[in-house]
Design a protein around this motif. Structure first.
Motif, PDB file in Angstrom:
ATOM      1  N   LEU A  60      -2.210  12.753  -1.364  1.00 57.83           N
ATOM      2  CA  LEU A  60      -1.365  11.481  -1.524  1.00 57.83           C
ATOM      3  C   LEU A  60      -1.060  10.984  -1.930  1.00 57.83           C
ATOM      4  N   TYR A  61      -0.329   9.934  -2.151  1.00 63.25           N
ATOM      5  CA  TYR A  61       0.423   9.113  -2.888  1.00 63.25           C
ATOM      6  C   TYR A  61      -0.247   8.400  -3.276  1.00 63.25           C
ATOM      7  N   PRO A  62      -0.744   7.276  -4.246  1.00 64.39           N
ATOM      8  CA  PRO A  62      -1.321   6.313  -4.192  1.00 64.39           C
ATOM      9  C   PRO A  62      -0.847   5.065  -3.805  1.00 64.39           C
ATOM     10  N   ASP A  63      -2.042   3.783  -3.391  1.00 64.22           N
ATOM     11  CA  ASP A  63      -1.809   2.742  -2.743  1.00 64.22           C
ATOM     12  C   ASP A  63      -0.981   1.886  -3.786  1.00 64.22           C
ATOM     13  N   GLY A  64       0.884   2.131  -3.254  1.00 63.74           N
ATOM     14  CA  GLY A  64       1.594   1.049  -4.706  1.00 63.74           C
ATOM     15  C   GLY A  64       1.419  -0.095  -4.394  1.00 63.74           C
ATOM     16  N   VAL A  79      -6.432 -16.271  -7.959  1.00 59.84           N
ATOM     17  CA  VAL A  79      -5.288 -16.605  -8.096  1.00 59.84           C
ATOM     18  C   VAL A  79      -4.929 -15.817  -6.749  1.00 59.84           C
ATOM     19  N   GLN A  80      -3.750 -15.713  -6.588  1.00 55.60           N
ATOM     20  CA  GLN A  80      -2.690 -15.622  -5.751  1.00 55.60           C
ATOM     21  C   GLN A  80      -2.034 -14.271  -5.690  1.00 55.60           C
ATOM     22  N   PRO A  81      -2.413 -12.995  -4.582  1.00 53.89           N
ATOM     23  CA  PRO A  81      -2.566 -11.519  -5.162  1.00 53.89           C
ATOM     24  C   PRO A  81      -1.213 -11.636  -5.382  1.00 53.89           C
ATOM     25  N   SER A  82      -0.237 -12.784  -5.421  1.00 50.80           N
ATOM     26  CA  SER A  82       1.506 -12.369  -5.824  1.00 50.80           C
ATOM     27  C   SER A  82       2.073 -12.786  -7.393  1.00 50.80           C
ATOM     28  N   GLU A  83       0.205 -13.339  -7.711  1.00 47.43           N
ATOM     29  CA  GLU A  83       0.790 -13.619  -9.397  1.00 47.43           C
ATOM     30  C   GLU A  83      -0.465 -12.414 -10.033  1.00 47.43           C
ATOM     31  N   LEU A  84      -0.098 -11.095  -8.949  1.00 49.70           N
ATOM     32  CA  LEU A  84      -1.150 -10.256 -10.182  1.00 49.70           C
ATOM     33  C   LEU A  84       0.915  -8.313 -10.466  1.00 49.70           C
ATOM     34  N   ILE A  85       0.381  -7.911 -11.342  1.00 49.83           N
ATOM     35  CA  ILE A  85       1.525  -6.854 -11.307  1.00 49.83           C
ATOM     36  C   ILE A  85       0.473  -5.730 -11.828  1.00 49.83           C
ATOM     37  N   PHE A  86       0.103  -4.856 -11.606  1.00 52.91           N
ATOM     38  CA  PHE A  86      -0.732  -3.119 -12.447  1.00 52.91           C
ATOM     39  C   PHE A  86       0.005  -2.633 -13.313  1.00 52.91           C
ATOM     40  N   GLY A  87      -0.165  -2.096 -14.359  1.00 56.96           N
ATOM     41  CA  GLY A  87       0.633  -1.556 -14.752  1.00 56.96           C
ATOM     42  C   GLY A  87      -0.424   0.393 -15.620  1.00 56.96           C
ATOM     43  N   ASN A  88       0.304   1.075 -15.551  1.00 55.44           N
ATOM     44  CA  ASN A  88      -0.360   2.439 -16.348  1.00 55.44           C
ATOM     45  C   ASN A  88      -0.647   1.847 -17.429  1.00 55.44           C
ATOM     46  N   ILE A 232      -4.881   2.189 -16.706  1.00 50.27           N
ATOM     47  CA  ILE A 232      -4.775   0.894 -15.967  1.00 50.27           C
ATOM     48  C   ILE A 232      -4.516  -0.377 -16.226  1.00 50.27           C
ATOM     49  N   GLY A 233      -4.426  -1.480 -16.407  1.00 50.85           N
ATOM     50  CA  GLY A 233      -3.765  -2.626 -17.019  1.00 50.85           C
ATOM     51  C   GLY A 233      -3.083  -3.771 -16.304  1.00 50.85           C
ATOM     52  N   ASN A 253       2.753   3.672 -10.376  1.00 46.06           N
ATOM     53  CA  ASN A 253       2.296   3.490 -11.523  1.00 46.06           C
ATOM     54  C   ASN A 253       0.569   4.171 -11.722  1.00 46.06           C
ATOM     55  N   THR A 254       0.444   3.689 -10.559  1.00 51.03           N
ATOM     56  CA  THR A 254      -1.050   3.585 -10.966  1.00 51.03           C
ATOM     57  C   THR A 254      -1.945   4.025 -10.138  1.00 51.03           C
ATOM     58  N   ASN A 255      -2.609   5.441 -10.198  1.00 51.30           N
ATOM     59  CA  ASN A 255      -3.229   6.532  -9.700  1.00 51.30           C
ATOM     60  C   ASN A 255      -4.255   5.741  -8.697  1.00 51.30           C
ATOM     61  N   THR A 256      -4.455   6.880  -8.076  1.00 51.76           N
ATOM     62  CA  THR A 256      -5.683   6.163  -6.941  1.00 51.76           C
ATOM     63  C   THR A 256      -6.921   6.366  -7.806  1.00 51.76           C
ATOM     64  N   PHE A 257      -7.497   7.265  -8.593  1.00 53.63           N
ATOM     65  CA  PHE A 257      -8.047   6.964  -9.306  1.00 53.63           C
ATOM     66  C   PHE A 257      -8.494   6.092  -9.948  1.00 53.63           C
TER      67      PHE A 257
END
Ligand SMILES: Cc1ncc(COP(=O)(O)O)c(C=O)c1O
Length: 363
Positions: A60-64, A79-88, A232-233, A253-257
């Protein structure tokens, strides 16, 4: 091919020789890698336990949206969840920010030497990198940086503490600088080494985010959390900034593990405290040693130390390699007579000091 002209002179990342290759070449049993500012103590046991017990389907694909991690980090930072972005890795966020803002005719203002990716992606996107020399103390020169900001400036990069100097900018200086930056310029504050900082006057960027709506703060799980291999950052910024950047990010862009490992790592702040304390202890021993042997260095807030050997950094790199230590020559980092040393475990640092001593007595 109709390549972008500006990419033709760029150099690909040069991976060092593998540890096995070095062992063979120099007939060594053991190699200590102190080159990439990774965590020498690995990661929290909670991460290892989670990985051993995890039951996720590989198909399965990760949770995007990285829901669980997002919620946990939002609570952690208030902070609010909408204030976050995740990167590889935060590397990818640097790439995303550049592709969102840089085009021919624009410029980005940054220090030099600093983390090279800021400049690299400015060039790739056809912008101009305005690089302002660090001061003699290894600090960002905010006065000169302000002087080169103009109506075409799209991004200002601040690496705090700075890689490779390790030097930090104080809250007071940062606030005075931010007050003078037009609010249509994105200020990126890269805090990859934040969790190692011990200085009391280091900025509370999370607080500043509430006042300055044009800031994005970057952090990573690659350093003190010990998860560099997972890539992951994350970035924290006003929801309007995150909303504009999100479509540029690839959906998975960030995987499940990586997400699960980060979640487990975040829950073990005790591990971080231990790593921070040990890092400081080892740093203090290094300072003492360097003072005894008469080598100068920048006092650092990170888990690395830039040491001036007053001779070709490549040669010192090579001599340490022969003794089983991989460090980073300052030559490619903009400090040709220095080497950057990641602070390792006590035993390895003791052996490193002996290796340096040997080099100094045989020059
Ligand atoms: C200042 C700085 N920013 C960002 C990064 C990228 O970290 P990652 O992509 O592993 O999150 C590094 C890695 O060395 C760094 O030193």
């Amino acid at each position: 091919m109709k390549w972008k002209e500006q990419i033709l002179n760029l150099h690909a990342y040069q991976p060092g020789k593998s540890i096995d290759a070095i062992k063979r070449e120099y007939g060594l049993e053991r190699i200590v890698k102190l080159a990439s500012n990774e965590n020498p103590y690995g990661c929290s046991n909670k991460v290892t336990e989670m990985l051993n017990n995890q039951t996720t389907s590989n198909a399965l694909y990760p949770d995007g949206y990285a829901f669980d991690l997002r919620m946990s980090l939002a609570t952690h930072f208030q902070v609010q969840p909408s204030e976050l972005i995740f990167g590889n890795g935060s590397d990818e966020l640097i790439q995303i920010i550049n592709s969102a803002l840089i085009k021919p005719g624009t410029n980005a203002v940054m220090a030099t030497p600093t983390f090279s990716e800021y400049q690299q992606y400015t060039i790739i996107n056809g912008g101009e990198a305005r690089e302002i020399l660090l001061t003699d103390k290894g600090e960002h020169n905010f006065t000169e940086m302000l002087n080169v900001i103009d109506e075409n400036t799209a991004i200002v990069w601040i690496c705090n503490p700075n890689n490779p100097s390790g030097v930090y900018m104080k809250e007071e200086e940062l606030v005075a600088f931010l007050e003078k930056i037009p609010n249509d310029i994105l200020v990126v504050i890269d805090e990859a080494y934040n969790e190692y900082v011990v200085a009391n006057d280091y900025p509370n960027t999370l607080k500043l985010l509430k006042r300055f709506k044009n800031i994005i703060m970057l952090r990573t799980f690659s350093k003190i959390y010990g998860l560099a291999s997972f890539r992951i950052g994350y970035g924290v910024a006003d929801p309007s900034i995150i909303k504009t950047l999100e479509p540029i990010r690839s959906p998975f862009n960030t995987n499940t593990f990586a997400q699960k490992a980060a979640l487990a790592a975040l829950a073990d702040q005790e591990f971080l405290e231990q790593c921070k304390r040990k890092n400081r202890e080892e740093l203090e021993k290094m300072y003492q040693f360097l003072e005894n042997v008469g080598l100068s260095y920048y006092p650092t807030q990170g888990n690395f130390l830039l040491v001036d050997f007053q001779t070709d950094g490549d040669q010192i790199f090579q001599k340490l390699l022969q003794q089983g230590f991989i460090v980073r020559s300052g030559k490619s980092l903009g400090f040709p007579n220095s080497v950057r040393i990641t602070i390792g475990q006590a035993e390895d640092m003791e052996a490193l000091r002996k290796a340096i001593q040997l080099i100094l007595t045989t020059v």
